[in-house]
Write an enzyme that holds these catalytic residues in place. Structure first.
Site, short mmCIF file in Angstrom:
data_model
loop_
_atom_site.label_atom_id
_atom_site.label_comp_id
_atom_site.label_asym_id
_atom_site.label_seq_id
_atom_site.Cartn_x
_atom_site.Cartn_y
_atom_site.Cartn_z
N SER A 184 -15.01 -30.63 -13.03
CA SER A 184 -15.52 -29.84 -14.16
C SER A 184 -14.36 -29.19 -14.87
O SER A 184 -13.32 -28.89 -14.25
CB SER A 184 -16.48 -28.76 -13.65
OG SER A 184 -16.76 -27.84 -14.68
N TYR A 233 -17.62 -20.60 -8.53
CA TYR A 233 -17.85 -22.01 -8.86
C TYR A 233 -16.55 -22.66 -9.35
O TYR A 233 -16.15 -23.73 -8.90
CB TYR A 233 -18.94 -22.11 -9.93
CG TYR A 233 -19.22 -23.50 -10.43
CD1 TYR A 233 -19.97 -24.39 -9.67
CD2 TYR A 233 -18.73 -23.93 -11.67
CE1 TYR A 233 -20.23 -25.67 -10.13
CE2 TYR A 233 -18.99 -25.21 -12.14
CZ TYR A 233 -19.74 -26.08 -11.38
OH TYR A 233 -19.98 -27.34 -11.82
#
Lengths: 249, 451
Positions: A142, A155
């Site tokens: 990501s 995260y």
């Protein structure tokens, strides 16, 4: 086996309910893949679109938080379909930063899914790909890991670890016939991200899948989805820290 | 075990890694086969198969190029016996000095004798002389169980012989073969050239001149409209001394050094695209004489024109290229014209499209040639939409009762190929007896589920 025009026969999806992962699988099936293994906790039903396209879909038990089982999971995938031509590694949880800060143990569990689970699963897959002398591991990373932001650093830090792990794994596989494709999507509206406010340059799971398919064809090591995020994040990395930590999103 | 090596076919697509050993003797071949691990073993020659026939991911690849040694010509019986790693170009040069030639010469001299048998190669004389396998008198096959068998069309186990001819190296490792040779009086061909205006004219002219010993047509599949399928047809016979210019008559079997079977070490990378291929095709068409008769041509330039450019496969750039070759029966000319029209319409940079007439087949269940028309063409692998385009062609070829050439395939679907080769189940039975443990395996075999 990948053929000369880039089609493959088998796909294993780790994170069998992942919308991005399923979009990639659907794209590969449209391009000719015929055997699909969906690995998820508690197994998962075959999406009708895959069977309608002519694929045989197998379900496989896979628990990201139980690293002791990952080698056996990969072996079961091989038993089901033979050589693993493409493995898509796209399991993960997003969660809320505020909740993690209130409950550090839950943050550690999320980090285990988002990072350490990929370490054991990725190494188990890599060992098989090295042995069979071909195959691609697609790691869904990501942009959140490219530069970790204040607003979702639990995260983001796990994705940063995952991204680094995937690059190192790619280097370790060099010359083995197997390779790793690191995918860095930006904001993708899915079930997992439903509670998050949209960010600039969003991409649909289908667009991510198209970028992956193009990357598989060209032999790329990294794809960004959308592509514009690569120069955007090149700039982001240079942004002064004082300014960076004030960014809301 | 040494580090794995990445291998591809001549088209340079889809690399896979294997452990490579280089046996020099049949005993070393047997040892290597005995050492094969769970991913199996496979013989490989000079790597001129275009697709994945000579690679075996994760397995043991026996690079048989050093399986060479003395060549024995028996001119009384009209045969030559040579080790399987001998390159056909070298073998041809050796024979030529002694007034003989191989009965079938494929488009390149860089094919080993073992590879020529495994792919059952064909040449420009297929309509007259059938394929390479038709001229093999006997061969020595080493199977993974350690047995050595001498096989031939009239000997015991003829079914294993024919499973090996065209068997893509999956029945065992050929270590030596005896092949019929033909006597020749000169090292030259007498070549007739004709330019044709379109594909119909090409087909008509090729059908009419069935008497030529060698016949091949280069077809311009990039030309549009009425010129579609225009071509340059060359037909040839072996030249007799009287056909040669006076200067060559003194030593008619001698070739000048520039015509030896070697090549200049150059080839640009990534040169070919739609525009350069179009310009090349046009130049080649207009550069050919409209009609020329009896031109003497040295043997290598006639049989192996591409060998003059070493590494020409790099011209397609890093993504490599796909060679598409099929045969359809006589009467299915509409498949040829349909495919030619679609390629022209799509503007695909088709370089080197070659049309041939095929004649009698051999009994090998996996041998490619069948009576009819064969068309071969090179296409860049990275061409967008190539997979769909070629799958569409596969269907038309299959419907017409035609087939694809396994030595060139790198992307067909297993079901399609199974339907094209109805002898496959019979071949599997014979193979299973020679290799019950299933040691011999290739990427091609895995992809097409041949085993």
């Amino acid at each position: 086996m990948r053929d000369s025009v880039g089609s493959v026969r088998t796909v294993l999806l780790l994170g069998g309910r992942s919308e991005i992962g399923l979009a990639v699988v659907e794209r590969l099936v449209r391009d000719g893949a015929r055997e699909v293994v969906l690995a998820a906790r508690g197994g998962t039903a075959a999406p009708s679109v895959l069977t309608a396209l002519g694929a045989t879909v197998h379900s496989l038990e896979f628990d990201a938080q139980d690293p002791d089982t990952h080698t056996a999971t990969v072996a079961r995938g091989v038993d089901l379909v033979g050589d693993l031509d493409v493995v898509v590694d796209s399991f993960g949880v997003l969660g809320e930063q505020a909740d993690y800060e209130a409950d550090p143990a839950s943050a550690a569990r999320a980090a285990a899914v988002n990072y350490t689970g990929h370490v054991s699963a990725g190494l188990a897959v890599a060992a098989r790909l090295r042995e069979q002398g071909h195959g691609v591991l697609v790691v869904v990373s990501s942009v959140a890991g490219v530069r970790v932001r204040r607003f979702n650093f639990v995260y983001g830090s796990a994705k940063a670890g995952l991204d680094g792990f995937a690059q190192g794994l790619a280097d370790s596989l060099h010359g083995s016939g197997a390779r790793v494709l690191v995918v860095r999507p930006g904001y993708v509206p899915t079930r997992m991200s439903a509670h998050v406010e949209p960010a600039p340059f969003p991409a649909t799971p289908g667009q991510v899948a198209d970028a992956v398919a193009a990357g598989l064809r060209s032999g790329a090591t990294t794809v960004w989805a959308p592509r514009v995020l690569q120069p955007v994040f090149a700039g982001m990395r240079l942004m002064p820290r004082a300014l960076w930590r004030r960014l809301g999103r | 075990m040494n580090r794995p090596t990445l291998l591809t076919g001549w088209g340079r697509t889809a690399p896979t890694a294997a452990h490579v050993v280089r046996p020099r003797t049949p005993a070393q071949v047997a040892d290597a086969l005995a050492q094969a691990g769970p991913r199996g073993a496979l013989p490989r020659g000079l790597g001129r198969s275009y697709g994945d026939a000579a690679q075996s991911a994760g397995g043991l690849v026996l690079d048989c190029r050093e399986l060479t040694g003395p060549v024995r010509l028996d001119s009384d019986r009209g045969t030559v016996t040579a080790p399987a790693g001998t390159a056909l170009g070298r073998l041809a040069a050796h024979l030529l000095r002694r007034g003989h030639l191989l009965p079938v010469m494929p488009g390149t001299g860089y094919v080993t004798l073992g590879g020529a048998i495994a792919a059952d190669v064909h040449g420009k004389n297929h309509h007259r002389d059938s394929s390479f396998g038709a001229h093999v008198r006997s061969l020595t096959l080493l199977t993974p169980d350690g047995r050595t068998r001498v096989l031939g069309p009239g000997l015991a186990d003829a079914d294993l012989f024919w499973a090996t001819v065209g068997g893509m190296g999956l029945t065992g490792v050929v270590t030596e073969a005896t092949v019929a040779v033909r006597p020749v009086e000169t090292a030259h061909m007498r070549v007739d050239t004709d330019r044709t205006a379109d594909l119909d004219a090409t087909l008509e002219l090729m059908s009419r001149h069935d008497d030529a010993h060698y016949s091949v047509c280069w077809v311009d599949l990039l030309a549009r409209g009425r010129s579609l399928g225009r071509g340059v047809l060359t037909r040839a016979h072996h030249a007799r001394p009287a056909d040669l210019p006076r200067a060559l008559r003194a030593d008619p079997l001698r070739l000048s050094p520039s015509h030896r079977l070697t090549a200049p070490p150059w080839a640009p990378s990534g040169l070919l695209n739609r525009w350069t291929a179009g310009a090349f095709n046009a130049a080649r068409f207009h550069g050919a004489p409209e009609r020329r008769r009896g031109e003497p041509q040295p043997l290598p330039s006639f049989f192996h024109p591409l060998d003059a450019v070493r590494g020409w496969n790099r011209m397609y750039g890093p993504h490599g290229f796909v060679q598409y070759q099929f045969v359809v029966p006589f009467g299915a000319e509409d498949v040829l014209t349909g495919i030619a029209r679609d390629l022209s319409r799509a503007g695909t940079p088709t370089f080197l499209a070659v049309l041939k007439r095929m004649g009698e087949p051999v009994p090998g269940p996996l041998s490619f040639p069948r009576p009819g028309w064969s068309l071969a063409m090179d296409l860049p692998a990275a061409l967008p939409g190539l997979a769909g385009l070629l799958h569409g062609f596969d269907e038309r070829v299959l419907d017409a009762g035609g087939r694809l050439y396994l030595a060139k395939d790198s992307r067909a679907r297993a079901e399609t190929v199974h339907a094209m080769y109805p002898g496959l189940p019979a071949w599997r039975e014979v193979r299973a007896k020679a290799d019950p443990a299933g040691v011999l395996v290739s990427d091609l075999a895995r992809r097409l589920r041949l085993l």
